[in-house]
Design a protein around this motif. Structure first.
Motif, PDB file in Angstrom:
ATOM      1  N   VAL A   1       0.828  -1.203   0.000  1.00  0.00           N
ATOM      2  CA  VAL A   1       0.000   0.000   0.000  1.00  0.00           C
ATOM      3  C   VAL A   1       0.862   1.252   0.000  1.00  0.00           C
ATOM      4  N   VAL A   2       2.111   1.084   0.402  1.00  0.00           N
ATOM      5  CA  VAL A   2       3.019   2.235   0.418  1.00  0.00           C
ATOM      6  C   VAL A   2       3.198   2.784  -0.986  1.00  0.00           C
ATOM      7  N   HIS A   3       3.231   1.874  -1.934  1.00  0.00           N
ATOM      8  CA  HIS A   3       3.453   2.292  -3.311  1.00  0.00           C
ATOM      9  C   HIS A   3       2.163   2.764  -3.953  1.00  0.00           C
ATOM     10  N   ASP A   4       2.305   3.715  -4.842  1.00  0.00           N
ATOM     11  CA  ASP A   4       1.130   4.251  -5.517  1.00  0.00           C
ATOM     12  C   ASP A   4       0.454   3.234  -6.418  1.00  0.00           C
ATOM     13  N   ASP A   5       1.219   2.195  -6.773  1.00  0.00           N
ATOM     14  CA  ASP A   5       0.644   1.195  -7.671  1.00  0.00           C
ATOM     15  C   ASP A   5      -0.047   0.080  -6.892  1.00  0.00           C
ATOM     16  N   ALA A   6      -0.449   0.406  -5.645  1.00  0.00           N
ATOM     17  CA  ALA A   6      -1.081  -0.612  -4.800  1.00  0.00           C
ATOM     18  C   ALA A   6      -2.306  -1.211  -5.470  1.00  0.00           C
ATOM     19  N   VAL A   7      -3.097  -0.326  -6.098  1.00  0.00           N
ATOM     20  CA  VAL A   7      -4.343  -0.803  -6.693  1.00  0.00           C
ATOM     21  C   VAL A   7      -4.051  -1.660  -7.920  1.00  0.00           C
ATOM     22  N   SER A   8      -3.032  -1.235  -8.660  1.00  0.00           N
ATOM     23  CA  SER A   8      -2.713  -2.023  -9.842  1.00  0.00           C
ATOM     24  C   SER A   8      -2.056  -3.350  -9.451  1.00  0.00           C
ATOM     25  N   ASP A   9      -1.549  -3.434  -8.192  1.00  0.00           N
ATOM     26  CA  ASP A   9      -0.997  -4.703  -7.709  1.00  0.00           C
ATOM     27  C   ASP A   9      -2.117  -5.730  -7.523  1.00  0.00           C
TER      28      ASP A   9
ATOM     29  N   GLU B   1      -9.727 -10.515   6.209  1.00  0.00           N
ATOM     30  CA  GLU B   1      -8.775 -10.038   7.218  1.00  0.00           C
ATOM     31  C   GLU B   1      -9.023  -8.563   7.541  1.00  0.00           C
ATOM     32  N   ALA B   2      -9.339  -7.777   6.513  1.00  0.00           N
ATOM     33  CA  ALA B   2      -9.631  -6.354   6.737  1.00  0.00           C
ATOM     34  C   ALA B   2     -10.841  -6.208   7.660  1.00  0.00           C
ATOM     35  N   GLY B   3     -11.845  -7.052   7.425  1.00  0.00           N
ATOM     36  CA  GLY B   3     -13.039  -7.035   8.281  1.00  0.00           C
ATOM     37  C   GLY B   3     -12.707  -7.418   9.712  1.00  0.00           C
ATOM     38  N   MET B   4     -11.826  -8.396   9.842  1.00  0.00           N
ATOM     39  CA  MET B   4     -11.430  -8.855  11.181  1.00  0.00           C
ATOM     40  C   MET B   4     -10.680  -7.749  11.929  1.00  0.00           C
ATOM     41  N   ARG B   5      -9.822  -7.033  11.211  1.00  0.00           N
ATOM     42  CA  ARG B   5      -9.066  -5.922  11.836  1.00  0.00           C
ATOM     43  C   ARG B   5     -10.022  -4.805  12.273  1.00  0.00           C
ATOM     44  N   ALA B   6     -11.005  -4.522  11.456  1.00  0.00           N
ATOM     45  CA  ALA B   6     -11.980  -3.480  11.819  1.00  0.00           C
ATOM     46  C   ALA B   6     -12.741  -3.896  13.080  1.00  0.00           C
TER      47      ALA B   6
ATOM     48  N   MET C   1      -2.945  -1.269   7.784  1.00  0.00           N
ATOM     49  CA  MET C   1      -3.802  -0.260   7.147  1.00  0.00           C
ATOM     50  C   MET C   1      -5.264  -0.531   7.472  1.00  0.00           C
ATOM     51  N   ALA C   2      -5.661  -1.828   7.453  1.00  0.00           N
ATOM     52  CA  ALA C   2      -7.063  -2.184   7.719  1.00  0.00           C
ATOM     53  C   ALA C   2      -7.428  -1.813   9.153  1.00  0.00           C
ATOM     54  N   LEU C   3      -6.491  -2.045  10.048  1.00  0.00           N
ATOM     55  CA  LEU C   3      -6.730  -1.728  11.457  1.00  0.00           C
ATOM     56  C   LEU C   3      -6.872  -0.214  11.634  1.00  0.00           C
ATOM     57  N   LEU C   4      -5.986   0.521  11.006  1.00  0.00           N
ATOM     58  CA  LEU C   4      -6.029   1.981  11.125  1.00  0.00           C
ATOM     59  C   LEU C   4      -7.215   2.588  10.378  1.00  0.00           C
ATOM     60  N   ALA C   5      -7.644   1.917   9.309  1.00  0.00           N
ATOM     61  CA  ALA C   5      -8.790   2.428   8.547  1.00  0.00           C
ATOM     62  C   ALA C   5     -10.057   2.392   9.404  1.00  0.00           C
ATOM     63  N   ALA C   6     -10.147   1.376  10.266  1.00  0.00           N
ATOM     64  CA  ALA C   6     -11.339   1.258  11.133  1.00  0.00           C
ATOM     65  C   ALA C   6     -11.257   2.201  12.323  1.00  0.00           C
TER      66      ALA C   6
ATOM     67  N   GLY D   1      -9.259   2.701   0.551  1.00  0.00           N
ATOM     68  CA  GLY D   1     -10.606   2.492   0.011  1.00  0.00           C
ATOM     69  C   GLY D   1     -10.552   1.943  -1.409  1.00  0.00           C
ATOM     70  N   ARG D   2      -9.640   2.519  -2.210  1.00  0.00           N
ATOM     71  CA  ARG D   2      -9.485   2.050  -3.597  1.00  0.00           C
ATOM     72  C   ARG D   2      -8.960   0.610  -3.613  1.00  0.00           C
ATOM     73  N   HIS D   3      -8.052   0.353  -2.686  1.00  0.00           N
ATOM     74  CA  HIS D   3      -7.468  -0.986  -2.575  1.00  0.00           C
ATOM     75  C   HIS D   3      -8.566  -2.013  -2.245  1.00  0.00           C
ATOM     76  N   LEU D   4      -9.436  -1.656  -1.301  1.00  0.00           N
ATOM     77  CA  LEU D   4     -10.536  -2.554  -0.936  1.00  0.00           C
ATOM     78  C   LEU D   4     -11.489  -2.754  -2.111  1.00  0.00           C
ATOM     79  N   ALA D   5     -11.757  -1.658  -2.822  1.00  0.00           N
ATOM     80  CA  ALA D   5     -12.671  -1.746  -3.969  1.00  0.00           C
ATOM     81  C   ALA D   5     -12.106  -2.707  -5.030  1.00  0.00           C
ATOM     82  N   ALA D   6     -10.788  -2.616  -5.233  1.00  0.00           N
ATOM     83  CA  ALA D   6     -10.144  -3.492  -6.204  1.00  0.00           C
ATOM     84  C   ALA D   6     -10.228  -4.947  -5.746  1.00  0.00           C
ATOM     85  N   LEU D   7     -10.030  -5.155  -4.433  1.00  0.00           N
ATOM     86  CA  LEU D   7     -10.128  -6.516  -3.894  1.00  0.00           C
ATOM     87  C   LEU D   7     -11.532  -7.077  -4.076  1.00  0.00           C
ATOM     88  N   ARG D   8     -12.535  -6.212  -3.822  1.00  0.00           N
ATOM     89  CA  ARG D   8     -13.938  -6.661  -3.959  1.00  0.00           C
ATOM     90  C   ARG D   8     -14.230  -7.047  -5.430  1.00  0.00           C
TER      91      ARG D   8
END
Lengths: 159, 76
Positions: A4-12, A27-32, B1-6, B65-72
């Motif tokens: 995520v540090v890199h700007d190309d995170a989305v393209s990754d 995992e993102a849901g679990m962290r939230a 990032m996910a932890l901090l996003a929440a 947010g964009r990263h999550l959207a791409a994952l979805r």
């Protein structure tokens, strides 16, 4: 994290398989959820304030009309205990969400407004008067703390 | 990032314990994310204890947010 540090995170992301993407989302849901669970500490703060109000209400309800020294001491002891509890809980707060903070301050503001309204009505209707029984005070206090109870329950149930 | 996003804010130790990394690993990651403009580091004290709090910047939230959207999109 590093990607995520890199700007190309989305393209990754397209390099992932659907299964990997689902696992990452899970995992993102679990962290939230870990952060939302920590919001419960804010709920405990509200419940401490609720407990001290109810405790003071109960002591005054059970006291004779002209008061007693023990009642005053009991209320002071409860206040000190509440301050200590609030500090301990405050030190335990290690993360909070925006939603948690909004609920916490909303409950505090709602409590102040609602409690002021309940107090005003109690005085204006002479529900609180020297010729009324002491437990009337306790009843008003029990009604006045409803916003704290709701706030504490909502924050306590965050997942 | 996910932890901090929440979180609005999360303490350094909270993040370290939940993602199960060492202080130095997390510190390096946070420095990199801070440099990229995604994370803000707030240093302060609670009593005499130093505490470091972390939060995502607006840019960090947008990127995540964009990263999550791409994952979805991939997952669907």
């Amino acid at each position: 994290l590093a990607s995520v540090v890199h700007d190309d995170a989305v393209s990754d992301a397209p390099q992932l398989t659907a299964e990997e993407a689902r696992a990452a989302l899970e995992e993102a849901g679990m962290r939230a959820a870990q952060v939302h669970r920590n919001d419960r500490q804010l709920g405990w703060m509200l419940l401490v304030v609720l407990a001290v109000f109810l405790g003071a209400g109960a002591v005054i309800s059970l006291s004779p009309h002209h008061g007693s020294t023990y009642a005053g001491v009991a209320v002071v002891v409860m206040l000190v205990a509440a301050i200590v509890a609030a500090v301990v809980i405050g030190l335990r707060i290690r993360a909070y969400s925006k939603g948690g903070i909004i609920w916490y301050f909303s409950a505090i503001i709602a409590f102040n407004l609602w409690n002021a309204a309940v107090t005003s009505v109690s005085i204006l209707t002479r529900f609180w008067a020297s010729d009324q029984p002491s437990y009337h005070f306790g009843i008003s206090v029990a009604v006045g703390v409803i916003p704290l109870l709701i706030g504490g329950m909502v924050l306590g149930r965050r997942r | 990032m996910a932890l901090l996003a929440a979180a609005d804010r999360a303490e350094f130790g909270f993040v370290r314990d939940h993602i199960e990394v060492s202080d130095s690993v997390l510190s390096k990651q946070m420095s990199a994310l801070e440099e990229a403009g995604y994370v803000k580091v707030h240093k302060g004290y609670v009593g005499r204890r130093p505490r470091t709090w972390l939060s995502l910047t607006r840019q960090g939230r947008q990127t995540f947010g964009r990263h999550l959207a791409a994952l979805r999109e991939i997952a669907s």
